[in-house]
Write an enzyme that holds these catalytic residues in place. Structure first.
Site, short mmCIF file in Angstrom:
data_model
loop_
_atom_site.label_atom_id
_atom_site.label_comp_id
_atom_site.label_asym_id
_atom_site.label_seq_id
_atom_site.Cartn_x
_atom_site.Cartn_y
_atom_site.Cartn_z
CG HIS A 245 -19.13 14.36 7.17
ND1 HIS A 245 -20.17 15.02 6.55
CD2 HIS A 245 -19.68 13.25 7.73
CE1 HIS A 245 -21.29 14.34 6.74
NE2 HIS A 245 -21.03 13.27 7.45
N GLY A 246 -16.64 17.62 5.65
CA GLY A 246 -16.90 19.01 5.29
C GLY A 246 -16.99 19.22 3.79
#
Length: 467
Positions: free
Chosen positions: A140-141
């Site tokens: 998700h980063g």
């Protein structure tokens, strides 16, 4: 080239631990094209694992050191090994969907190594009906769930005869420049006035934040839907989690849901939420764990933002979070649908009265208790701000192909977190609504029962609507 990582992406990196991997995933199912040979899947894997060039997004990994003052930066992987990222797997016999979902559950349970770019793809064969599966996961980063799905869609085609298509991580040639009429420069005499208008707009938005906060808090105190919830009950979902995941997936015809919406004056998303409400109610009753008050779901939504003086905020869409009361305490399916419809309407009205800046601020306020509780390991000590995350992401409305293989299903895998052990994400595809349910294997036992209860609730909603 080393580049700094934005604060939001850094937050996902810091939030990650062994029990809480922070990647999103997707499972796509493909039907082989006519005339596909015995080595079709092997050839598909080799094509995907040997692209001529890799897109820069898929070459970078996070790093921090004394040289970066302890801050995370993106750095290209000088020893990039595509065979580590793209893998070929086969299911054990009998090759049912059950074996496929078990494999995806295990793959989704493991963290991505930060010494390499934060993504993986698995080409999976062995389904007894001959279909081919592709499971992908991305931190998700690096990219959010919606962007990851759009990235996958961007490499698919509506043409079943198109070949030589690049995989999602393959570099694509830049789009040709389109000649555009040059914009007329702002006369120097108007620059001070334009700057003053922009400054006044920004000041007006900042000045409006206290008022928006008061309205949000007031709605929360009155138990009305907004970006903040103060009335979520404690449930079996709101506990600490392990790193082990369970994934379940199924799809239903959108036509059935649209018919319910038309008969009841509700939206497609309302019907999806009501299906989840009824399924959660039945599941909790199984464990004698249904609270007397309604469960609350956090629902990401897109809505037309209020016109603002700030140029970048004029029109367009803004993304916010609404806390929706699911009506799980109501025994009648029609009453639950009405509760969801009313709650969603209140939430959208509350956010539509705000500017985009205020929407972001209020949504962050509503999410902050969950993030702080997870990071500080305070789950169980404080009341959860909401009980479950339910997200509905629009997908392509027509059939898509990858090198002649028809995509027949696409199912999202998401992120359970400490104190929020269940995540339900849907995306529409062609004429189907595809549900992906991701939960902690220990905290949410027998998660696959939710699929049966979703089907039961769809039938109950049709009966309540007189269909």
């Amino acid at each position: 080239m080393v580049t700094p990582i934005d604060p939001t992406s850094v937050a996902f990196l810091y939030a990650e631990n062994r029990r809480q991997p922070m990647h999103v995933g997707g499972l796509q199912l493909f039907k082989k094209p006519e005339g596909a040979g015995r080595n079709y899947v092997r050839d598909m894997y080799e094509t995907m694992s040997t692209p001529q060039a890799i897109a820069p997004l898929f070459l970078k990994h996070p790093r921090r050191s004394l040289a970066t003052a302890g801050q995370y930066v993106w750095e290209p992987d000088a020893q990039f090994d595509i065979e580590h990222h793209v893998r070929h797997s086969a299911l054990p016999k009998p090759g049912r969907v059950r074996e496929l979902l078990d494999l995806c559950s295990r793959l989704h349970s493991t963290r991505l190594g930060r010494e390499r770019p934060l993504w993986e793809a698995h080409v999976i064969e062995g389904l007894r009906d001959g279909r081919v599966a592709l499971y992908t996961k991305v931190h998700h980063g690096l990219v959010d769930g919606v962007s990851a799905m759009r990235l996958m869609q961007s490499v698919l085609s509506t043409d079943p005869d198109l070949r030589d298509m690049a995989p999602p991580w393959g570099a694509r040639p830049p789009r040709p420049e389109v000649d555009r009429p040059a914009s007329e420069p702002t006369p120097s005499s108007e620059v001070p006035a334009a700057a003053l208008r922009t400054a006044l707009g920004i000041s007006a938005e900042a000045a409006g934040l206290p008022g928006a906060l008061i309205r949000t808090l007031s709605a929360g105190v009155r138990n009305e839907t907004s970006a903040l919830s103060l009335y979520a009950p404690r449930t079996m979902f709101n506990q600490g989690i392990t790193g082990s995941r369970r994934f379940a997936a199924q799809d239903w015809p959108i036509e059935r849901m649209q018919a319910i919406g038309k008969a009841t004056g509700t939206t497609l998303n309302d019907v999806v939420m009501a299906m989840c409400s009824g399924a959660l109610r039945s599941y909790l009753i199984d464990f004698d764990a249904l609270p007397e008050t309604s469960l609350v779901s956090m629902v990401p939504i897109g809505l037309n933002a209020k016109q603002s003086q700030v140029a970048s905020a004029d029109g367009g869409n803004a993304v916010g979070a609404v806390m929706v009361q699911l009506g799980t305490h109501l025994p009648d399916a029609g009453d639950r649908l009405e509760s969801v419809h009313r709650s969603m309407g209140q939430g959208k009205a509350a956010l539509s009265s705000m500017t985009p800046t205020q929407i972001i601020a209020m949504s962050a306020l509503g999410m902050s208790p969950t993030l702080l509780t997870s990071v500080m390991r305070m789950h169980g000590l404080v009341r959860p701000p909401f009980n479950v995350i339910i997200s509905n992401v629009p997908g392509p409305n027509s059939t898509r192909y990858y090198n002649g293989a028809e995509m027949v299903g696409t199912y999202p895998l998401s992120i359970p977190i400490n104190g929020m052990a269940l995540n339900i994400t849907c995306n529409s595809y062609a004429d189907k609504m595809c549900f992906g349910i991701t939960g902690c294997r220990r905290t949410v036992p027998h998660l696959q029962r939710l699929l049966t209860y979703l089907d039961d609730e769809l039938g109950a909603l049709e009966a309540a609507a007189g269909i």
